[in-house]
Design a protein around this motif. Structure first.
Motif: not given
Length: 121
Positions: A5-6, A37-42
């Motif tokens: 994730l960038l 990014a936090i949403e994608l990480f989740t």
């Protein structure tokens, strides 16, 4: 192959790193903000996160801290900030920091790829 994730609010820079990691065979997710990014990480559970130190909506170290509360990954900071600023932020966050200026994109990709490979073995 890793899922990376960038996170960078500088879209041309984000695209440059996306291409470089893709060319090494990695799955690449991109985000232009800390919240996204936090949403994608989740939802995506990346193996590694490379986050710009200064984002439009938050500081990269805050984004990393919030992601760490969600799950595990290898985290890195990337910044154009002065070396001492980046080094201090990276040390406080317990991550590796990379300068955007004066460091080839291929060197960052190689270092992150090698670090991930050594952790998997």
């Amino acid at each position: 192959m890793m899922k990376v994730l960038l996170v960078d609010d500088d879209r041309p820079n984000l695209e440059l790193y996306r291409l470089a990691f893709s060319m090494r065979g990695h799955i690449v997710l991109t985000s232009h903000s800390g919240e996204h990014a936090i949403e994608l990480f989740t939802t995506e559970h990346p193996d590694a996160v490379i986050c710009d130190l200064i984002l439009g909506d938050m500081v990269g170290t805050e984004a990393i801290e919030r992601m760490r509360a969600i799950g595990e990954a290898r985290f890195y900071l990337l910044s154009e900030a002065e070396a001492i600023v980046l080094a201090t932020a990276a040390q406080r966050s317990g991550v590796t920091g990379f300068q955007k200026l004066g460091v080839a994109v291929s060197d960052v990709v190689s270092a992150v790829s090698d670090d991930f490979a050594s952790a998997v073995v």
